[in-house]
Design an enzyme around this catalytic site. Sequence first.
Site, PDB file in Angstrom:
ATOM      1  N   HIS A   1       9.880  16.901  19.005  1.00 28.72           N
ATOM      2  CA  HIS A   1      10.743  17.054  17.840  1.00 28.72           C
ATOM      3  C   HIS A   1      12.202  16.801  18.223  1.00 28.72           C
ATOM      4  CE1 HIS A   1       7.259  19.070  15.997  1.00 28.72           C
ATOM      5  NE2 HIS A   1       7.838  18.794  14.842  1.00 28.72           N
TER       6      HIS A   1
ATOM      7  N   LYS B   1      15.485  21.549  16.811  1.00 32.79           N
ATOM      8  CA  LYS B   1      14.386  22.477  16.519  1.00 32.79           C
ATOM      9  C   LYS B   1      14.457  23.673  17.459  1.00 32.79           C
ATOM     10  CE  LYS B   1       9.408  22.714  15.606  1.00 32.79           C
ATOM     11  NZ  LYS B   1       9.625  23.406  14.325  1.00 32.79           N
TER      12      LYS B   1
ATOM     13  N   THR C   1       2.945  23.178  14.071  1.00 27.79           N
ATOM     14  CA  THR C   1       1.855  22.205  13.934  1.00 27.79           C
ATOM     15  C   THR C   1       1.026  22.130  15.205  1.00 27.79           C
ATOM     16  OG1 THR C   1       3.160  20.912  12.363  1.00 27.79           O
ATOM     17  CG2 THR C   1       1.318  19.785  13.446  1.00 27.79           C
TER      18      THR C   1
END
Length: 269
Positions: free
Chosen positions: A156, A160, A167
């Site tokens: 990511h 983040k 997920t």
Amino acid sequence: MTPLKIAIAGANGRMGRVLVEAVNNHPDTVLSGALEHSGSEALGLDAGYAVGLKTGIAISDDVDTVLAQSDVLIDFTRPEPTLKHLQKCVEKQVNIIIGTTGFDDAGKAAIRAAAEKTGIVFAANFSVGVNLTFHILDTVALVLNEGYDIEIIEGHHRHKVDAPSGTALRMGEVIAGALGRDLKQCAVYGREGHTGPRDPSTIGFATVRAGDIVGDHTALFATDGERVEITHKASSRMTFAAGAVRAAVWVNGKTGLYDMQDVLGLNNR
């Protein structure tokens, strides 16, 4: 048909801005409110200013007023504000779509309890493709259940704040469940130093944080002579936002706790 009135929490954030656009794009929804934290520089601005839209909805920090004029709240913020919004939604009988990740066990318990009084769709990922990937992983894990090492790699953007991603953890839960394992007992988060031989019963996780990666997830099943990689790559946050709006329309009029698999009808297959 009366449009569904949707409010967005964290409306000036990276995800919030795209959610505003997604609500505007859907033929059966209308933006009814936009929330930001007290002190935000965006307070008072039109909710669509960052994406070139004139919504007529000013960004506010007045949760009670916003919820009073809304059917559903979509929240992709952080655990603490999401749980506060959740309690307000219960009080106001407003459904809530939760895309926030990083909840501890107590936070998840609070969500389950709230679902007895209002409709909640709580999912690690609202992308249709990712949820189809979860469905595929369940089948793959059942077949590749012996002699395969399982690793989950996710990437990511640099901003983040939680790792592994929600997920990635959900991928691990799906695989562990198919194998009859408890992810809390078999997960390995990162490796360093002399780790010794790999325990075949474990599910490993590796995390990348770099640049503007929207979301990359790979489940790797490897054995001698071959490996199977199941990968999903998101190139736009709109895929998550459109899924969240779809969930908001679906949960309207319902009470209980659901996930995106329910919205897509995959739990019935």
